[in-house]
Design a protein around this motif. Sequence first.
Motif, PDB file in Angstrom:
ATOM      1  N   ILE A 192       0.759  -1.231   0.029  1.00  0.00           N
ATOM      2  CA  ILE A 192       0.058  -0.155  -0.114  1.00  0.00           C
ATOM      3  C   ILE A 192       0.954   1.063   0.124  1.00  0.00           C
ATOM      4  N   ASN A 193       0.671   2.200  -1.008  1.00  0.00           N
ATOM      5  CA  ASN A 193       1.331   3.367  -1.155  1.00  0.00           C
ATOM      6  C   ASN A 193       0.483   4.450  -0.392  1.00  0.00           C
ATOM      7  N   ILE A 194       0.831   4.872   0.909  1.00  0.00           N
ATOM      8  CA  ILE A 194       0.018   5.848   1.643  1.00  0.00           C
ATOM      9  C   ILE A 194       0.534   7.032   1.164  1.00  0.00           C
ATOM     10  N   ILE A 195      -0.411   8.012   0.544  1.00  0.00           N
ATOM     11  CA  ILE A 195      -0.124   9.165   0.006  1.00  0.00           C
ATOM     12  C   ILE A 195      -0.666  10.442   0.803  1.00  0.00           C
ATOM     13  N   MET A 196      -0.027  11.061   1.356  1.00  0.00           N
ATOM     14  CA  MET A 196      -0.311  12.230   2.333  1.00  0.00           C
ATOM     15  C   MET A 196       0.055  13.683   1.748  1.00  0.00           C
ATOM     16  N   PRO A 197      -0.850  14.448   1.325  1.00  0.00           N
ATOM     17  CA  PRO A 197      -0.303  15.951   1.210  1.00  0.00           C
ATOM     18  C   PRO A 197      -0.310  16.801   2.497  1.00  0.00           C
ATOM     19  N   LEU A 198       0.671  17.571   2.669  1.00  0.00           N
ATOM     20  CA  LEU A 198       0.881  18.155   4.055  1.00  0.00           C
ATOM     21  C   LEU A 198       1.371  19.713   3.662  1.00  0.00           C
ATOM     22  N   ALA A 199       0.877  20.437   4.506  1.00  0.00           N
ATOM     23  CA  ALA A 199       1.546  21.793   4.594  1.00  0.00           C
ATOM     24  C   ALA A 199       1.825  22.074   6.148  1.00  0.00           C
ATOM     25  N   GLN A 200       2.804  22.561   6.749  1.00  0.00           N
ATOM     26  CA  GLN A 200       3.026  22.998   7.801  1.00  0.00           C
ATOM     27  C   GLN A 200       2.752  21.604   9.051  1.00  0.00           C
ATOM     28  N   ARG A 201       1.734  22.134   9.766  1.00  0.00           N
ATOM     29  CA  ARG A 201       1.399  21.035  10.917  1.00  0.00           C
ATOM     30  C   ARG A 201       2.235  19.941  11.149  1.00  0.00           C
ATOM     31  N   THR A 202       3.462  20.409  11.426  1.00  0.00           N
ATOM     32  CA  THR A 202       4.568  19.433  11.857  1.00  0.00           C
ATOM     33  C   THR A 202       4.418  18.769  13.148  1.00  0.00           C
ATOM     34  N   GLU A 203       3.645  19.195  14.037  1.00  0.00           N
ATOM     35  CA  GLU A 203       3.358  18.478  15.353  1.00  0.00           C
ATOM     36  C   GLU A 203       2.371  17.355  15.180  1.00  0.00           C
ATOM     37  N   ALA A 204       1.404  17.627  14.327  1.00  0.00           N
ATOM     38  CA  ALA A 204       0.384  16.544  13.718  1.00  0.00           C
ATOM     39  C   ALA A 204       1.285  15.535  13.231  1.00  0.00           C
ATOM     40  N   PHE A 205       2.103  15.603  12.162  1.00  0.00           N
ATOM     41  CA  PHE A 205       3.043  14.840  11.458  1.00  0.00           C
ATOM     42  C   PHE A 205       3.724  13.894  12.533  1.00  0.00           C
ATOM     43  N   THR A 206       4.191  14.632  13.588  1.00  0.00           N
ATOM     44  CA  THR A 206       4.943  13.804  14.619  1.00  0.00           C
ATOM     45  C   THR A 206       4.011  12.805  15.140  1.00  0.00           C
ATOM     46  N   GLN A 207       2.853  13.098  15.538  1.00  0.00           N
ATOM     47  CA  GLN A 207       1.997  12.365  15.985  1.00  0.00           C
ATOM     48  C   GLN A 207       1.643  11.050  15.062  1.00  0.00           C
ATOM     49  N   PHE A 208       1.407  11.504  13.785  1.00  0.00           N
ATOM     50  CA  PHE A 208       0.919  10.462  12.842  1.00  0.00           C
ATOM     51  C   PHE A 208       2.136   9.413  12.700  1.00  0.00           C
ATOM     52  N   MET A 209       3.491  10.063  12.677  1.00  0.00           N
ATOM     53  CA  MET A 209       4.452   9.077  12.249  1.00  0.00           C
ATOM     54  C   MET A 209       4.640   8.021  13.705  1.00  0.00           C
ATOM     55  N   GLN A 210       4.094   8.314  14.783  1.00  0.00           N
ATOM     56  CA  GLN A 210       4.032   7.459  15.753  1.00  0.00           C
ATOM     57  C   GLN A 210       3.260   6.333  15.564  1.00  0.00           C
ATOM     58  N   ASN A 211       2.163   6.648  15.181  1.00  0.00           N
ATOM     59  CA  ASN A 211       1.071   5.617  14.769  1.00  0.00           C
ATOM     60  C   ASN A 211       1.711   4.772  13.174  1.00  0.00           C
ATOM     61  N   PHE A 212       2.442   5.545  12.574  1.00  0.00           N
ATOM     62  CA  PHE A 212       2.614   4.807  11.430  1.00  0.00           C
ATOM     63  C   PHE A 212       3.900   3.689  11.876  1.00  0.00           C
ATOM     64  N   ARG A 213       4.851   4.308  12.721  1.00  0.00           N
ATOM     65  CA  ARG A 213       6.015   3.289  13.143  1.00  0.00           C
ATOM     66  C   ARG A 213       5.556   2.184  13.796  1.00  0.00           C
TER      67      ARG A 213
END
Length: 462
Positions: A192-213
Amino acid sequence: MSRRGSALPARVHWLLLGLALLCSLVLFLYLLECAPQTDGNASLPGVVGENYGREYYQALLQEQEEHYQTRAASLKRQIAQLKQELQEMNEKMRSLQERRNIGANGIGYHSNGEQAPGDLLEFLHSQIDKAEVSVGAKLPSYYRTERDKGTQYELFFKKADVMEYRHVTLFRPFGPLMKVKSDVVDISRAIINIIMPLAQRTEAFTQFMQNFRDVCIHQDKRIHLTVVYFGKEGLSEVKSILESVTSESNFHNYTLVSLNEEFNRGRGLNVGARAWDKGEVLMFFCDVDIYFSAEFLNSCRLNAEPGRKVFYPVVFSLYNPAIVYANQDAPPPVEQQLVHKKDSGFWRDFGFGMTCQYRSDFLTIGGFDMEVKGWGGEDVHLYRKYLHSDLIVARTPVPGLFHLWHEKHCADELTPEQYRMCIQSKAMSEASHSHLGMMVFREEIEMHLHKQAYRTNSEAAG
């Protein structure tokens, strides 16, 4: 079916008659057993001689016993006949299912418009005969789907300029379950290729990567991540987060695409889909506020099929934790907020942003509309294109897919339709109806509590 249906009440009548005779016989024997014993010279009332009395009752008892045995044998034959008819009907339904399994593309329905076999038609007509639409039992309400019979439709057609209507009553009977396909689906190699568009919101991206890991790297291990980042601000932090995950988990299956332009979700997903250069792949369009489980990833694989089906799961959207957990010192960790309760969130059935589809289908249908700017609208447009295509659109709530609450800002640059959708989403995502009601009537509630406390104190003082 109608002949058997009419014969069954007669058989029940004879069965009840036999049971009545049996009860009469048992009662008669009980009376004989309990009758007072007479001496040798006594005779029964109305009968001359002791020997004649015994012979009379013995003959009567033998006659009743022979009659009972005859009826019992008849009932046994009828029961055996009913069992045989039931077995024959089961064999007919089994053979019918086997015949229906033979069809084009492995689906057990003929495409040439032929009628269904007579056995099935006979069964469906029997369902109509038993439903309320015909002579069945009357329903107490106007709920027109009988759970074990079928659905009734009332249609009225009117001719132009004539006050005359044609009333057509239709009934769609429920038929037996039929297996049309059974095969094995191997998803062990489905990436599965998870595709995510993103702008700023680095704090939310940190939380997302915890779940991703936890889910993708440690459990699933069949994931590629594509991040399409808009703008320069925060880009270095996103790179640092990805590099940190790489060094900690030895994960290299990711692509970071940088676009120095204004955020556009549809364009980001288009770019992310085209950035993959390894042929066919299953894509999951994801936002940074999404929390998913390993079970959801398998649902994504099972419900999307190239050239045939796309998957649009319904996300469970969490409410504002500051309102949901207002009676606590602080909201619990995110993992403890992931519960399906009416006061903790709602099924986001009006959202179409999260979707699983194959790259070839996405490119064939033309991707997202690049004319849509800002928030919302592009996902609905793509969804409608699939509805008008030859592909199957599978849509169902998924337990392992959550949308985490975050504060929304509806920009002034949005079109009136986009702004309305943004405000609607913002209002529905804040809190449940009961929590919002408590907030609206907070002053009235506090005044009521204050009056109660004053009355209690006054009574205690008096």
